[in-house]
Design a protein around this motif. Structure first.
Motif, PDB file in Angstrom:
ATOM      1  N   GLU A   1      46.253  45.658  44.717  1.00  0.00           N
ATOM      2  CA  GLU A   1      46.663  46.930  45.295  1.00  0.00           C
ATOM      3  C   GLU A   1      45.579  48.001  45.303  1.00  0.00           C
ATOM      4  OE1 GLU A   1      49.316  47.979  46.800  1.00  0.00           O
ATOM      5  OE2 GLU A   1      51.012  46.703  46.274  1.00  0.00           O
ATOM      6  N   ASP A   2      44.746  48.056  44.251  1.00  0.00           N
ATOM      7  CA  ASP A   2      43.969  49.275  44.046  1.00  0.00           C
ATOM      8  C   ASP A   2      42.563  48.949  43.547  1.00  0.00           C
ATOM      9  OD1 ASP A   2      43.041  51.798  43.515  1.00  0.00           O
ATOM     10  OD2 ASP A   2      44.760  52.411  42.305  1.00  0.00           O
ATOM     11  N   GLN A   3      41.535  49.398  44.279  1.00  0.00           N
ATOM     12  CA  GLN A   3      40.151  49.160  43.875  1.00  0.00           C
ATOM     13  C   GLN A   3      39.705  50.042  42.709  1.00  0.00           C
ATOM     14  OE1 GLN A   3      37.243  47.688  47.118  1.00  0.00           O
ATOM     15  NE2 GLN A   3      38.342  49.381  48.069  1.00  0.00           N
ATOM     16  N   SER A   4      40.527  50.994  42.323  1.00  0.00           N
ATOM     17  CA  SER A   4      40.183  51.797  41.149  1.00  0.00           C
ATOM     18  C   SER A   4      40.592  51.079  39.861  1.00  0.00           C
ATOM     19  CB  SER A   4      40.856  53.172  41.219  1.00  0.00           C
ATOM     20  OG  SER A   4      42.261  53.043  41.168  1.00  0.00           O
ATOM     21  N   ILE A   5      41.323  49.966  39.995  1.00  0.00           N
ATOM     22  CA  ILE A   5      41.699  49.153  38.837  1.00  0.00           C
ATOM     23  C   ILE A   5      41.089  47.778  39.043  1.00  0.00           C
ATOM     24  CG2 ILE A   5      43.593  48.273  37.422  1.00  0.00           C
ATOM     25  CD1 ILE A   5      45.374  50.429  38.651  1.00  0.00           C
ATOM     26  N   LEU A   6      39.915  47.582  38.471  1.00  0.00           N
ATOM     27  CA  LEU A   6      39.151  46.366  38.747  1.00  0.00           C
ATOM     28  C   LEU A   6      39.374  45.346  37.640  1.00  0.00           C
ATOM     29  CD1 LEU A   6      35.837  47.956  40.057  1.00  0.00           C
ATOM     30  CD2 LEU A   6      37.882  47.300  41.322  1.00  0.00           C
ATOM     31  N   SER A   7      40.497  44.661  37.735  1.00  0.00           N
ATOM     32  CA  SER A   7      40.839  43.637  36.763  1.00  0.00           C
ATOM     33  C   SER A   7      41.669  42.566  37.446  1.00  0.00           C
ATOM     34  CB  SER A   7      41.630  44.231  35.593  1.00  0.00           C
ATOM     35  OG  SER A   7      42.154  43.204  34.778  1.00  0.00           O
ATOM     36  N   ALA A   8      41.404  41.306  37.100  1.00  0.00           N
ATOM     37  CA  ALA A   8      42.195  40.209  37.668  1.00  0.00           C
ATOM     38  C   ALA A   8      43.623  40.216  37.150  1.00  0.00           C
ATOM     39  CB  ALA A   8      41.521  38.877  37.350  1.00  0.00           C
ATOM     40  N   ARG A   9      43.886  41.052  36.155  1.00  0.00           N
ATOM     41  CA  ARG A   9      45.258  41.178  35.639  1.00  0.00           C
ATOM     42  C   ARG A   9      45.991  42.361  36.267  1.00  0.00           C
ATOM     43  NH1 ARG A   9      44.475  40.122  29.094  1.00  0.00           N
ATOM     44  NH2 ARG A   9      43.626  38.005  29.268  1.00  0.00           N
ATOM     45  N   ALA A  10      45.364  43.043  37.196  1.00  0.00           N
ATOM     46  CA  ALA A  10      45.988  44.200  37.838  1.00  0.00           C
ATOM     47  C   ALA A  10      47.117  43.762  38.755  1.00  0.00           C
ATOM     48  CB  ALA A  10      44.936  44.984  38.617  1.00  0.00           C
ATOM     49  N   ALA A  11      47.824  44.750  39.294  1.00  0.00           N
ATOM     50  CA  ALA A  11      48.972  44.459  40.156  1.00  0.00           C
ATOM     51  C   ALA A  11      48.522  43.840  41.476  1.00  0.00           C
ATOM     52  CB  ALA A  11      49.753  45.749  40.415  1.00  0.00           C
ATOM     53  N   THR A  12      49.188  42.769  41.851  1.00  0.00           N
ATOM     54  CA  THR A  12      48.918  42.138  43.142  1.00  0.00           C
ATOM     55  C   THR A  12      49.999  42.525  44.142  1.00  0.00           C
ATOM     56  OG1 THR A  12      50.088  40.145  42.410  1.00  0.00           O
ATOM     57  CG2 THR A  12      47.688  40.165  42.186  1.00  0.00           C
TER      58      THR A  12
ATOM     59  N   TRP B   1      41.967  45.018  47.490  1.00  0.00           N
ATOM     60  CA  TRP B   1      40.816  44.128  47.409  1.00  0.00           C
ATOM     61  C   TRP B   1      41.289  42.696  47.266  1.00  0.00           C
ATOM     62  CZ3 TRP B   1      39.699  41.630  42.621  1.00  0.00           C
ATOM     63  CH2 TRP B   1      40.344  42.155  41.491  1.00  0.00           C
ATOM     64  N   GLN B   2      40.338  41.735  47.386  1.00  0.00           N
ATOM     65  CA  GLN B   2      40.700  40.338  47.505  1.00  0.00           C
ATOM     66  C   GLN B   2      40.025  39.499  46.412  1.00  0.00           C
ATOM     67  OE1 GLN B   2      38.514  41.557  50.256  1.00  0.00           O
ATOM     68  NE2 GLN B   2      40.234  42.888  50.764  1.00  0.00           N
ATOM     69  N   ARG B   3      40.727  38.466  46.001  1.00  0.00           N
ATOM     70  CA  ARG B   3      40.169  37.463  45.077  1.00  0.00           C
ATOM     71  C   ARG B   3      40.438  36.081  45.649  1.00  0.00           C
ATOM     72  NH1 ARG B   3      38.893  36.730  39.424  1.00  0.00           N
ATOM     73  NH2 ARG B   3      39.402  34.627  38.713  1.00  0.00           N
ATOM     74  N   PHE B   4      39.408  35.231  45.621  1.00  0.00           N
ATOM     75  CA  PHE B   4      39.543  33.846  46.048  1.00  0.00           C
ATOM     76  C   PHE B   4      39.266  32.941  44.849  1.00  0.00           C
ATOM     77  CE2 PHE B   4      38.087  36.174  49.845  1.00  0.00           C
ATOM     78  CZ  PHE B   4      39.162  35.915  50.694  1.00  0.00           C
ATOM     79  N   ASP B   5      40.256  32.118  44.501  1.00  0.00           N
ATOM     80  CA  ASP B   5      40.092  31.114  43.450  1.00  0.00           C
ATOM     81  C   ASP B   5      39.975  29.741  44.098  1.00  0.00           C
ATOM     82  OD1 ASP B   5      40.427  32.425  40.706  1.00  0.00           O
ATOM     83  OD2 ASP B   5      42.168  33.214  41.768  1.00  0.00           O
ATOM     84  N   PHE B   6      38.917  29.005  43.737  1.00  0.00           N
ATOM     85  CA  PHE B   6      38.699  27.655  44.223  1.00  0.00           C
ATOM     86  C   PHE B   6      39.058  26.680  43.093  1.00  0.00           C
ATOM     87  CE2 PHE B   6      36.068  30.465  46.582  1.00  0.00           C
ATOM     88  CZ  PHE B   6      35.694  29.883  47.784  1.00  0.00           C
ATOM     89  N   PHE B   7      40.012  25.793  43.343  1.00  0.00           N
ATOM     90  CA  PHE B   7      40.413  24.789  42.361  1.00  0.00           C
ATOM     91  C   PHE B   7      40.279  23.392  42.959  1.00  0.00           C
ATOM     92  CE2 PHE B   7      42.965  28.417  40.763  1.00  0.00           C
ATOM     93  CZ  PHE B   7      42.687  28.351  39.411  1.00  0.00           C
ATOM     94  N   VAL B   8      40.001  22.413  42.096  1.00  0.00           N
ATOM     95  CA  VAL B   8      40.052  21.027  42.560  1.00  0.00           C
ATOM     96  C   VAL B   8      41.500  20.707  42.929  1.00  0.00           C
ATOM     97  CG1 VAL B   8      38.057  20.213  41.272  1.00  0.00           C
ATOM     98  CG2 VAL B   8      40.314  20.214  40.190  1.00  0.00           C
ATOM     99  N   PRO B   9      41.715  19.787  43.880  1.00  0.00           N
ATOM    100  CA  PRO B   9      43.091  19.425  44.256  1.00  0.00           C
ATOM    101  C   PRO B   9      43.918  19.022  43.036  1.00  0.00           C
ATOM    102  CG  PRO B   9      41.540  18.501  45.826  1.00  0.00           C
ATOM    103  CD  PRO B   9      40.713  19.109  44.726  1.00  0.00           C
ATOM    104  N   GLY B  10      45.135  19.560  43.000  1.00  0.00           N
ATOM    105  CA  GLY B  10      46.030  19.310  41.874  1.00  0.00           C
ATOM    106  C   GLY B  10      46.109  20.462  40.901  1.00  0.00           C
TER     107      GLY B  10
END
Length: 402
Positions: free
Chosen positions: A254-265, A308-317
């Motif tokens: 939601e907010d670029q003033s809160i730069l944490s992967a635990r912030a609100a999505t 802002w956006q986050r992209f997580d790349f995981f192996v299949p599964g």
């Protein structure tokens, strides 16, 4: 009207004064009939290890349709792209971002070169693509010393070390991106990958941002020993490379003033599967574009948004629900790597994080009466031997009104 005329006269007088005191430099452009549009990236990175200290520095001069003397040394070329250095992590849209570096080193072609560039096609400004002859062209990439001397002013013995000499076939009015790549990490084999772009042909929405993904790493990179790879904390979890097939998941914050992967999505955009990416340095297929709405946030006013956006790349599964690694882990055996796209890409997260930091996929800029206004973009994320690159393309926008 009188004030405007006076201002114009003052500017004209100042310009004449500068010309008389510094000399007039006139840029001569050669008209190209039926051009194609070309952008070139040098993806060969400097790896400072004990085993690579004697390797050549991948600093090049690009020559299109070169003229050679009897000894095979280039003496001129129809098009010259000199001082071609390794690419920057971010290739921004033009003209919303303007470089300020005074170095002659060029992170891409045309980049800083003062050449004829592409037009506006389907609303997209192709100023980052140069006009080049269509049809069959001969293209060379010659090693050159890392200095400020133009290529054709170098001594002859410094102009004969050619990395690549090949022929490309370009179709008139088409848009191409050309990559210099390492194809095999063990043998150090290098080559080119020419991609014919399609973004300018697609019926894309102004309210959606688009992105596609490529893994253009060398064969065997992620399996190689750590001692053979660059040590750079900015590469974060990508430093060791990622596996040859990965699924990509998107989270919107939601907010670029809160730069944490635990912030609100944003509801509906937490670890949402969007793409599959496979290692490929052989074929020029364009990866499918995926999209997300720029007005997804509940806090937006329809003019600007702060998400802002986050992209997580995981192996299949694997995905974010069954991820066995801890949040800040950066040595995951190539099974999990992450990218955060926020602000200008030069900020750090508020807590430990395993992600590479790149600029926000949304462009906020003064346009019309709005300062700023959020614009949707078309983006490409490319992974090359532990480095992550973002290219952003933007539609033409209305100039600011002050």
């Amino acid at each position: 009207m009188i004030k405007t005329g006076f201002v114009q006269f003052a500017w004209l007088f100042a310009a004449c004064f500068l010309l008389l005191n510094s000399g007039c430099v006139k840029v001569e452009y050669s008209k190209i009939d039926d051009p194609a549009y070309l952008r070139v990236f040098n993806n060969l990175n400097y790896v400072q290890t004990l085993g690579s200290k004697d390797n050549k520095v991948p600093f090049f001069c690009m020559l299109i349709n070169p003229v050679l003397d009897a000894n095979g040394i280039p003496t001129s070329a129809e098009i010259v792209g000199d001082f071609l250095d390794q690419r920057d992590a971010y290739a921004p849209p033009y003209p919303s971002h303007i470089g300020t570096s005074t170095s002659v080193n060029n992170p891409e072609y045309p980049g800083k070169e003062n050449v004829l560039v592409g037009p506006i096609l389907n609303g997209f400004d192709l100023s980052s693509w140069a006009q080049v002859p269509s049809g069959k062209i001969r293209i060379m990439f010659a090693y050159r010393p890392k200095n400020t001397v133009p290529f054709f002013q170098l001594e002859n013995q410094l102009k004969k070390d050619i990395l690549i000499d090949t022929v490309l076939n370009l179709t008139s009015k088409e848009v191409y991106t050309l990559h210099i790549l390492q194809k095999d990490f063990v043998t150090k084999r290098t080559g080119l990958l020419l991609r014919e772009e399609i973004f300018q042909k697609l019926p894309l929405s102004d309210s959606l941002t688009y992105v596609n993904f490529y893994n253009m790493s060398a064969k065997g990179y992620w399996e190689a020993d750590k001692s053979l790879k660059a040590e750079d904390y900015l590469m974060a979890s990508f430093q060791g490379g990622m596996k040859d097939e990965m699924n990509v998941f998107l989270s919107l914050y939601e907010d670029q003033s809160i730069l944490s992967a635990r912030a609100a999505t944003i509801p509906g955009f937490k670890g949402k599967y969007i793409a599959n990416v496979k290692l490929n340095t052989a074929t020029s297929d364009v990866s499918p574009y995926v999209s997300f709405p720029i007005w997804a946030s509940n806090t937006t006013n329809g003019i600007t948004t702060n998400m802002w956006q986050r992209f997580d790349f995981f192996v299949p599964g694997m995905d974010i629900s069954n991820n066995p690694f801890y949040e800040a882990s950066i040595d995951n055996g190539g099974n999990w790597v992450s990218v955060n796209c926020l602000q200008n890409g030069k900020v750090r997260m508020t807590s430990n994080d395993n992600a590479v930091i790149l600029p926000n996929l949304l462009v906020n800029i003064h346009s019309g009466v709005n300062n700023p206004k959020t614009f949707a973009t078309v983006n490409t994320v490319e992974v090359v031997n532990g480095r992550v690159y973002l290219t952003t393309i933007q539609r033409k926008y209305a100039p600011p009104i002050y």
